[in-house]
Motif scaffolding. Structure first.
Motif, PDB file in Angstrom:
ATOM      1  N   PRO A 183      46.477  34.201  39.583  1.00  0.00           N
ATOM      2  CA  PRO A 183      46.159  35.492  38.964  1.00  0.00           C
ATOM      3  C   PRO A 183      44.766  35.559  38.358  1.00  0.00           C
ATOM      4  O   PRO A 183      44.272  36.640  38.070  1.00  0.00           O
ATOM      5  N   ARG A 184      44.102  34.396  38.190  1.00  0.00           N
ATOM      6  CA  ARG A 184      42.783  34.376  37.554  1.00  0.00           C
ATOM      7  C   ARG A 184      41.661  34.051  38.547  1.00  0.00           C
ATOM      8  O   ARG A 184      40.576  33.626  38.144  1.00  0.00           O
ATOM      9  N   TRP A 185      41.882  34.205  39.837  1.00  0.00           N
ATOM     10  CA  TRP A 185      40.853  33.866  40.816  1.00  0.00           C
ATOM     11  C   TRP A 185      39.512  34.478  40.432  1.00  0.00           C
ATOM     12  O   TRP A 185      39.450  35.548  39.837  1.00  0.00           O
ATOM     13  N   ILE A 186      38.433  33.799  40.841  1.00  0.00           N
ATOM     14  CA  ILE A 186      37.096  34.266  40.472  1.00  0.00           C
ATOM     15  C   ILE A 186      36.376  34.959  41.618  1.00  0.00           C
ATOM     16  O   ILE A 186      35.549  35.838  41.396  1.00  0.00           O
ATOM     17  N   ALA A 187      36.668  34.585  42.865  1.00  0.00           N
ATOM     18  CA  ALA A 187      36.012  35.217  44.008  1.00  0.00           C
ATOM     19  C   ALA A 187      36.851  35.003  45.254  1.00  0.00           C
ATOM     20  O   ALA A 187      37.528  33.985  45.395  1.00  0.00           O
ATOM     21  N   LEU A 188      36.776  35.978  46.161  1.00  0.00           N
ATOM     22  CA  LEU A 188      37.474  35.913  47.443  1.00  0.00           C
ATOM     23  C   LEU A 188      36.462  36.222  48.538  1.00  0.00           C
ATOM     24  O   LEU A 188      35.572  37.041  48.350  1.00  0.00           O
ATOM     25  N   ARG A 189      36.625  35.564  49.693  1.00  0.00           N
ATOM     26  CA  ARG A 189      35.669  35.788  50.775  1.00  0.00           C
ATOM     27  C   ARG A 189      36.399  36.166  52.051  1.00  0.00           C
ATOM     28  O   ARG A 189      37.394  35.527  52.412  1.00  0.00           O
ATOM     29  N   CYS A 190      35.871  37.194  52.738  1.00  0.00           N
ATOM     30  CA  CYS A 190      36.436  37.604  54.022  1.00  0.00           C
ATOM     31  C   CYS A 190      35.349  37.864  55.046  1.00  0.00           C
ATOM     32  O   CYS A 190      35.573  38.561  56.034  1.00  0.00           O
ATOM     33  N   SER A 191      34.147  37.317  54.816  1.00  0.00           N
ATOM     34  CA  SER A 191      33.069  37.447  55.787  1.00  0.00           C
ATOM     35  C   SER A 191      31.955  36.480  55.417  1.00  0.00           C
ATOM     36  O   SER A 191      32.164  35.533  54.669  1.00  0.00           O
ATOM     37  N   TYR A 192      30.742  36.764  55.899  1.00  0.00           N
ATOM     38  CA  TYR A 192      29.635  35.817  55.817  1.00  0.00           C
ATOM     39  C   TYR A 192      28.473  36.365  55.012  1.00  0.00           C
ATOM     40  O   TYR A 192      28.363  37.559  54.765  1.00  0.00           O
ATOM     41  N   GLY A 193      27.562  35.452  54.627  1.00  0.00           N
ATOM     42  CA  GLY A 193      26.389  35.847  53.878  1.00  0.00           C
ATOM     43  C   GLY A 193      26.781  36.438  52.534  1.00  0.00           C
ATOM     44  O   GLY A 193      27.709  35.981  51.877  1.00  0.00           O
ATOM     45  N   PHE A 194      26.055  37.489  52.118  1.00  0.00           N
ATOM     46  CA  PHE A 194      26.424  38.159  50.875  1.00  0.00           C
ATOM     47  C   PHE A 194      27.244  39.397  51.206  1.00  0.00           C
ATOM     48  O   PHE A 194      27.073  40.474  50.637  1.00  0.00           O
ATOM     49  N   ASN A 195      28.136  39.249  52.143  1.00  0.00           N
ATOM     50  CA  ASN A 195      28.971  40.341  52.628  1.00  0.00           C
ATOM     51  C   ASN A 195      30.436  39.912  52.576  1.00  0.00           C
ATOM     52  O   ASN A 195      30.761  38.758  52.845  1.00  0.00           O
ATOM     53  N   GLY A 196      31.312  40.852  52.219  1.00  0.00           N
ATOM     54  CA  GLY A 196      32.731  40.526  52.218  1.00  0.00           C
ATOM     55  C   GLY A 196      33.139  39.591  51.097  1.00  0.00           C
ATOM     56  O   GLY A 196      34.047  38.780  51.258  1.00  0.00           O
ATOM     57  N   ILE A 197      32.493  39.712  49.939  1.00  0.00           N
ATOM     58  CA  ILE A 197      32.834  38.900  48.762  1.00  0.00           C
ATOM     59  C   ILE A 197      33.494  39.818  47.737  1.00  0.00           C
ATOM     60  O   ILE A 197      32.884  40.785  47.272  1.00  0.00           O
ATOM     61  N   VAL A 198      34.734  39.538  47.405  1.00  0.00           N
ATOM     62  CA  VAL A 198      35.474  40.336  46.429  1.00  0.00           C
ATOM     63  C   VAL A 198      35.344  39.672  45.061  1.00  0.00           C
ATOM     64  O   VAL A 198      35.560  38.468  44.919  1.00  0.00           O
ATOM     65  N   LEU A 199      34.992  40.482  44.075  1.00  0.00           N
ATOM     66  CA  LEU A 199      34.767  40.003  42.714  1.00  0.00           C
ATOM     67  C   LEU A 199      35.529  40.881  41.734  1.00  0.00           C
ATOM     68  O   LEU A 199      35.808  42.044  42.017  1.00  0.00           O
ATOM     69  N   ARG A 200      35.822  40.346  40.584  1.00  0.00           N
ATOM     70  CA  ARG A 200      36.347  41.164  39.494  1.00  0.00           C
ATOM     71  C   ARG A 200      35.149  41.821  38.794  1.00  0.00           C
ATOM     72  O   ARG A 200      34.149  41.159  38.512  1.00  0.00           O
ATOM     73  N   ALA A 201      35.272  43.083  38.481  1.00  0.00           N
ATOM     74  CA  ALA A 201      34.165  43.783  37.833  1.00  0.00           C
ATOM     75  C   ALA A 201      33.759  43.102  36.533  1.00  0.00           C
ATOM     76  O   ALA A 201      32.573  43.051  36.196  1.00  0.00           O
ATOM     77  N   ALA A 202      34.724  42.534  35.831  1.00  0.00           N
ATOM     78  CA  ALA A 202      34.425  41.881  34.557  1.00  0.00           C
ATOM     79  C   ALA A 202      33.555  40.646  34.727  1.00  0.00           C
ATOM     80  O   ALA A 202      32.887  40.210  33.782  1.00  0.00           O
ATOM     81  N   ASP A 203      33.538  40.055  35.928  1.00  0.00           N
ATOM     82  CA  ASP A 203      32.747  38.844  36.175  1.00  0.00           C
ATOM     83  C   ASP A 203      31.353  39.147  36.706  1.00  0.00           C
ATOM     84  O   ASP A 203      30.502  38.244  36.771  1.00  0.00           O
ATOM     85  N   VAL A 204      31.102  40.379  37.101  1.00  0.00           N
ATOM     86  CA  VAL A 204      29.838  40.714  37.753  1.00  0.00           C
ATOM     87  C   VAL A 204      28.625  40.468  36.850  1.00  0.00           C
ATOM     88  O   VAL A 204      27.598  39.964  37.325  1.00  0.00           O
ATOM     89  N   PRO A 205      28.662  40.775  35.540  1.00  0.00           N
ATOM     90  CA  PRO A 205      27.484  40.478  34.715  1.00  0.00           C
ATOM     91  C   PRO A 205      27.084  39.006  34.741  1.00  0.00           C
ATOM     92  O   PRO A 205      25.888  38.691  34.789  1.00  0.00           O
ATOM     93  N   SER A 206      28.047  38.113  34.745  1.00  0.00           N
ATOM     94  CA  SER A 206      27.730  36.688  34.804  1.00  0.00           C
ATOM     95  C   SER A 206      27.053  36.331  36.119  1.00  0.00           C
ATOM     96  O   SER A 206      26.050  35.600  36.144  1.00  0.00           O
ATOM     97  N   LEU A 207      27.563  36.852  37.232  1.00  0.00           N
ATOM     98  CA  LEU A 207      26.949  36.587  38.523  1.00  0.00           C
ATOM     99  C   LEU A 207      25.551  37.206  38.594  1.00  0.00           C
ATOM    100  O   LEU A 207      24.610  36.578  39.094  1.00  0.00           O
TER     101      LEU A 207
END
Length: 327
Positions: A183-207
């Protein structure tokens, strides 16, 4: 059998956090669950990749489809001279009445990166065009953070990747399955490069801060990996725990975006294999990001073991798979 429901076990009993469903803001309005965030820059040839890219997304959000209440798109013009991006202007005019797509201009843009002097650290590490791409991505995330209506999740996309048929349903399945496993995953990937990366909005400032601070060191897709894996924190021997500590990164078995662009800031060879829709997610990625068939032969999300190490209700041990990105 690779049907989306295969091997879920007790998934749907454990997926309360981040199950699909828009949340309501303070005004009671339904806000999007997933926002696709896409930088757009002009190409020297004048080719318009944005038009087919948005068309592929909107084709999966027809009128009366329930996904229309869950998904929207933010396109940000990253050109230094906004008026030079004719593709952006043309598509914005064409979609003026489409409520699911909003268009924005990069706000306070980072200074332009110029060619470094011979032998400089920047010259040895990352090309100026790649540094600029990284800084632009940080700026795009800042634009997304500044919107009044915030989504629960963000999906980083590029303007020259077409969403594969049924791709939104596949992404929905990825998020639901990953949320059941951790339930606390930080990122999910379904493609390549900087594409298809799922993030939680709350984590975006840190990234965003990590991208801006380290733009001259590595390409952006490598920076996002070291952020969600805790790699940079360990290598730099920073005090305390990394931001990603105790949280997993998960990869989808299949690539759900198809690359139509022909020019890369990373100078990839012209004859390099282009992964097709629903091919195994293994090429173009760092070793720690790829889907591991040997660990999860019957599952479509890797790692396929729950974050707490527990066995699934269906029996067995979840098909193997280690912890995720937390380091």
């Amino acid at each position: 059998d690779r049907s989306p429901s295969r091997g879920l076990g007790d998934v749907y009993k454990r997926q309360e956090p981040h199950a699909a469903g828009g949340a309501r803001g303070e005004d009671g309005a339904l806000r999007p669950w997933l926002r696709i965030v896409m930088p757009c820059h002009s190409r020297p040839s004048g080719v318009n990749y944005l038009r087919p890219t948005l068309a592929a997304i909107l084709a999966q959000l027809p009128p009366a489809d329930p996904l229309r209440a869950l998904v929207d798109v933010l396109v940000v013009n990253t050109d230094a001279r906004p008026e030079a991006n004719e593709a952006f202007a043309a598509v914005r005019a064409e979609l003026a009445d489409e409520p699911l797509v909003r268009f924005a201009q990069l706000g306070e843009r980072a200074p332009r990166v110029h060619a470094p002097a011979a032998g400089s650290a920047l010259g040895r590490r990352v090309k100026p065009s790649v540094v600029q791409q990284t800084l632009d991505l940080a700026g795009v995330f800042a634009v997304a953070e500044g919107l009044a209506e915030q989504s629960e999740l963000l999906l980083a996309a590029e303007d020259d990747w077409l969403l594969c048929p049924h791709g939104l349903l596949a992404i929905l399945h990825l998020v639901r399955t990953a949320s059941a496993l951790d339930p606390r995953w930080i990122a999910l990937r379904c493609s390549y490069g900087f594409n298809g990366i799922v993030l939680r909005a709350a984590d975006v400032p840190s990234l965003r801060e990590h991208l801006a601070a380290h733009s001259t060191r590595r390409p952006p897709d490598h920076l996002v990996y070291e952020w969600f894996s805790g790699e940079w924190h360990r290598k730099a021997r920073l005090p305390g725990l990394p931001y990603a500590a105790g949280r997993s990164y998960r990869a989808y078995r299949h690539n759900v975006w198809y690359h139509i662009g022909h020019v890369s800031t990373l100078s990839q060879p012209a004859n390099r294999h282009t992964p097709r829709c629903y091919e195994l997610l293994y090429d173009w990625l760092l070793p720690g990001e790829t889907f591991k068939r040997d660990e999860c032969p019957s599952d479509d999300v890797w790692p396929c073991a729950p974050a707490d190490g527990g066995a699934r209700e269906r029996g067995g041990d979840g098909g193997g798979g280690g912890g995720g990105g937390g380091g």
